[in-house]
Structures are given as C-alpha cells and as structure tokens.
Design a protein around this motif. Sequence first.
Motif, PDB file in Angstrom:
ATOM      1  N   LYS A   1      14.071   1.197  14.451  1.00 49.11           N
ATOM      2  CA  LYS A   1      14.032  -0.209  14.065  1.00 49.11           C
ATOM      3  C   LYS A   1      12.596  -0.717  13.886  1.00 49.11           C
ATOM      4  N   ILE A   2      11.615   0.000  14.408  1.00 52.02           N
ATOM      5  CA  ILE A   2      10.220  -0.406  14.229  1.00 52.02           C
ATOM      6  C   ILE A   2       9.777  -0.238  12.774  1.00 52.02           C
ATOM      7  N   ALA A   3      10.375   0.727  12.066  1.00 55.04           N
ATOM      8  CA  ALA A   3      10.031   1.037  10.664  1.00 55.04           C
ATOM      9  C   ALA A   3       8.537   1.287  10.500  1.00 55.04           C
ATOM     10  N   PRO A   4       8.011   2.392  11.059  1.00 58.68           N
ATOM     11  CA  PRO A   4       6.557   2.631  11.023  1.00 58.68           C
ATOM     12  C   PRO A   4       5.991   2.773   9.616  1.00 58.68           C
ATOM     13  N   SER A   5       6.743   3.393   8.714  1.00 58.34           N
ATOM     14  CA  SER A   5       6.209   3.613   7.362  1.00 58.34           C
ATOM     15  C   SER A   5       6.187   2.329   6.529  1.00 58.34           C
ATOM     16  N   GLN A   6       6.888   1.272   6.968  1.00 62.78           N
ATOM     17  CA  GLN A   6       6.923   0.023   6.224  1.00 62.78           C
ATOM     18  C   GLN A   6       6.063  -1.078   6.863  1.00 62.78           C
ATOM     19  N   THR A   7       5.391  -0.769   7.963  1.00 57.94           N
ATOM     20  CA  THR A   7       4.659  -1.772   8.730  1.00 57.94           C
ATOM     21  C   THR A   7       3.164  -1.497   8.650  1.00 57.94           C
ATOM     22  N   CYS A   8       2.372  -2.553   8.581  1.00 58.92           N
ATOM     23  CA  CYS A   8       0.915  -2.421   8.589  1.00 58.92           C
ATOM     24  C   CYS A   8       0.436  -2.289  10.030  1.00 58.92           C
ATOM     25  N   PRO A   9      -0.371  -1.292  10.355  1.00 60.08           N
ATOM     26  CA  PRO A   9      -0.826  -1.118  11.740  1.00 60.08           C
ATOM     27  C   PRO A   9      -1.855  -2.146  12.195  1.00 60.08           C
ATOM     28  N   GLN A  10      -2.467  -2.861  11.263  1.00 60.91           N
ATOM     29  CA  GLN A  10      -3.521  -3.805  11.628  1.00 60.91           C
ATOM     30  C   GLN A  10      -2.995  -5.226  11.847  1.00 60.91           C
ATOM     31  N   CYS A  11      -2.091  -5.684  10.960  1.00 62.90           N
ATOM     32  CA  CYS A  11      -1.594  -7.056  11.081  1.00 62.90           C
ATOM     33  C   CYS A  11      -0.096  -7.137  11.342  1.00 62.90           C
ATOM     34  N   GLY A  12       0.637  -6.031  11.206  1.00 62.44           N
ATOM     35  CA  GLY A  12       2.068  -6.039  11.459  1.00 62.44           C
ATOM     36  C   GLY A  12       2.916  -6.532  10.309  1.00 62.44           C
ATOM     37  N   TYR A  13       2.324  -6.714   9.127  1.00 61.11           N
ATOM     38  CA  TYR A  13       3.071  -7.182   7.961  1.00 61.11           C
ATOM     39  C   TYR A  13       3.973  -6.056   7.445  1.00 61.11           C
TER      40      TYR A  13
ATOM     41  N   GLU B   1       5.025   6.213  -3.072  1.00 60.48           N
ATOM     42  CA  GLU B   1       3.798   5.532  -2.661  1.00 60.48           C
ATOM     43  C   GLU B   1       3.220   6.231  -1.436  1.00 60.48           C
ATOM     44  N   ARG B   2       2.162   7.001  -1.648  1.00 62.17           N
ATOM     45  CA  ARG B   2       1.564   7.795  -0.571  1.00 62.17           C
ATOM     46  C   ARG B   2       0.380   7.094   0.096  1.00 62.17           C
ATOM     47  N   VAL B   3      -0.026   5.932  -0.408  1.00 67.32           N
ATOM     48  CA  VAL B   3      -1.150   5.186   0.152  1.00 67.32           C
ATOM     49  C   VAL B   3      -0.646   3.820   0.611  1.00 67.32           C
ATOM     50  N   HIS B   4      -1.043   3.436   1.815  1.00 65.48           N
ATOM     51  CA  HIS B   4      -0.650   2.136   2.372  1.00 65.48           C
ATOM     52  C   HIS B   4      -1.700   1.090   1.999  1.00 65.48           C
ATOM     53  N   ASN B   5      -1.286   0.090   1.218  1.00 63.24           N
ATOM     54  CA  ASN B   5      -2.148  -1.026   0.833  1.00 63.24           C
ATOM     55  C   ASN B   5      -1.479  -2.317   1.294  1.00 63.24           C
ATOM     56  N   CYS B   6      -2.044  -2.940   2.303  1.00 65.29           N
ATOM     57  CA  CYS B   6      -1.467  -4.161   2.859  1.00 65.29           C
ATOM     58  C   CYS B   6      -1.879  -5.357   2.013  1.00 65.29           C
ATOM     59  N   GLU B   7      -0.899  -6.178   1.619  1.00 61.97           N
ATOM     60  CA  GLU B   7      -1.184  -7.368   0.830  1.00 61.97           C
ATOM     61  C   GLU B   7      -1.708  -8.506   1.695  1.00 61.97           C
ATOM     62  N   ASN B   8      -1.466  -8.431   2.997  1.00 64.97           N
ATOM     63  CA  ASN B   8      -1.845  -9.525   3.886  1.00 64.97           C
ATOM     64  C   ASN B   8      -3.296  -9.416   4.359  1.00 64.97           C
ATOM     65  N   CYS B   9      -3.684  -8.189   4.813  1.00 66.16           N
ATOM     66  CA  CYS B   9      -5.038  -8.016   5.366  1.00 66.16           C
ATOM     67  C   CYS B   9      -5.890  -7.027   4.572  1.00 66.16           C
ATOM     68  N   ASN B  10      -5.355  -6.507   3.458  1.00 69.52           N
ATOM     69  CA  ASN B  10      -6.082  -5.573   2.587  1.00 69.52           C
ATOM     70  C   ASN B  10      -6.470  -4.275   3.311  1.00 69.52           C
ATOM     71  N   PHE B  11      -5.668  -3.883   4.294  1.00 69.76           N
ATOM     72  CA  PHE B  11      -5.937  -2.622   4.998  1.00 69.76           C
ATOM     73  C   PHE B  11      -5.394  -1.460   4.170  1.00 69.76           C
ATOM     74  N   THR B  12      -6.221  -0.433   3.998  1.00 64.99           N
ATOM     75  CA  THR B  12      -5.844   0.725   3.173  1.00 64.99           C
ATOM     76  C   THR B  12      -5.981   1.992   3.989  1.00 64.99           C
ATOM     77  N   ALA B  13      -4.960   2.838   3.927  1.00 64.62           N
ATOM     78  CA  ALA B  13      -4.966   4.124   4.631  1.00 64.62           C
ATOM     79  C   ALA B  13      -3.865   4.985   4.059  1.00 64.62           C
ATOM     80  N   ASP B  14      -3.886   6.236   4.410  1.00 69.63           N
ATOM     81  CA  ASP B  14      -2.800   7.132   4.024  1.00 69.63           C
ATOM     82  C   ASP B  14      -1.498   6.647   4.638  1.00 69.63           C
TER      83      ASP B  14
END
Length: 252
Positions: free
Chosen positions: A168-180, A188-201
Amino acid sequence: MGLDFGTYHAIACSDGTIIDNPKFLANTQQKVEQTSKKLRRKRAPNFKKKIKASKRWRKARKQKSKLQNKVACSRQDWQHKVAAQIVSSNSLVATEKLNIKGMTRKATAVRSSRETRPHGCLKKDSKRKHQKTGLNRSLLDVGIGNLISLIKYKLSECSGVFVDVPLKIAPSQTCPQCGYKKKKELSERVHNCENCNFTADRDVAASMVMLNYAKGLGTSLSNADAEPLSETTQNCGSFRKVQQLKRQKPRT
C-alpha cells in the motif's frame, strides 16, 4: 539500506548502488535449447513398451543436466556473495513484500463469449502468453525469493532487522523527498517529481522510499511489519563446530 528487486536491475539500493542482472539462464538458454533438441531426436526410454534408452540419449541428457546445474550453481554463488555484501555493512534492510508465487504464475488463456465462439473453446492469446513466459523466466533467473531468504538468514547471524514494506506504500509511485504520488508507466525508468523537481533512477527512488518507511517506524521496529530476526548473535561455522560447542559442559 532499502532494496528494490526487479528484472531490469537485479537490485537497486537506496545509496544509489545498482546491481545488474547477471542473466545466467539467458546466457546459456541457446545451448540448453540445442541440447534439448538433440535429446528429443534420440530414442527415449518407454517402460510400458519395454524400450531402453539409447546411449546417445543418455549422453544428451547428461549434457543438458550439466548445463542446468552450472546455471543453478552460478546463480546460488552470486546470491550468496551479494547477500553477504549487503549484510556486511547494513544491520537494517527494508524491501517490498513481494508475492513471488503470484508474480510468476503461468499465463492462462481467456475464455471468449458464445457469440464469437459458440463451442466455448479457449481464445488463443499467444502474444500475452509469450510475454508472461518471458517475464516469469526473467524473475526466476534472478531468484528474488531465494535472495531475500539469504539476506534474512545472514541478518539473523548478526542480530539485524529485516523490514517488510507493505504494497500500500507504492514505493515506485512515491517521491522519496516530498512524498508526492503519481502513477508511472513501466516504460518510465527515471523518477521526475513534479512537486519538488527531484530526479533519480526509478528503482533507486523506490528503495529510498522503503528506507524512509523503515526509519519512520522508529522505536516500533518490533511491530508486525518489522521482523527482528535474532536477539543474540549466533555461532557461525560448520555443523561439527556447533555440535562441539553444544557438548561442552558449562563451567561452574
């Protein structure tokens, strides 16, 4: 450390380390198929008809078994080394609670309606079946279930803690920095957060979310989601040494 298992990357760690899939079975699949083809062309044994196997059939079967055993031994050796490397520098490991049996379930055909198929026969979906078969082969080639068991076993020897992160945490759909949270496609192999602009694999970001969940438990690591594997350090070594320690009389 947080760990994310998969087929694109075998293991993605929360510190940015990525362990690639060695693909032991995929590298020897062609040789196994060639040996299986030779085996089918030889005279196989038939106990009902009292037919003995030919010498060439026995030789081909031995070659196939040798290749399969080599793949299994190479995979097991790699899993032990990776598990020892992870546990040697981490006393807390968090990973997603995966249903390996359900993930590697065989693809079944879909029964069509009577309007399209009046006899009620099964509709053949060969594309989906082949895709599911390839996915199952890739998952079993990594050996995620056995790898998790080895990590738990090695953590128990050093009094470590293993945390199962719920789905239920859904790690692959959650941003580790802001929780969005935002749903992402598998492509989509790269995580790009729209809320805090955090980018990572993508896999590394998922492992970071798992680690954040484990750290958030705080003093409640003995809850249902966390598994304290051992309270005291166990004696490691051969079975003979363990038996010798058991036979020793306590000093008074």
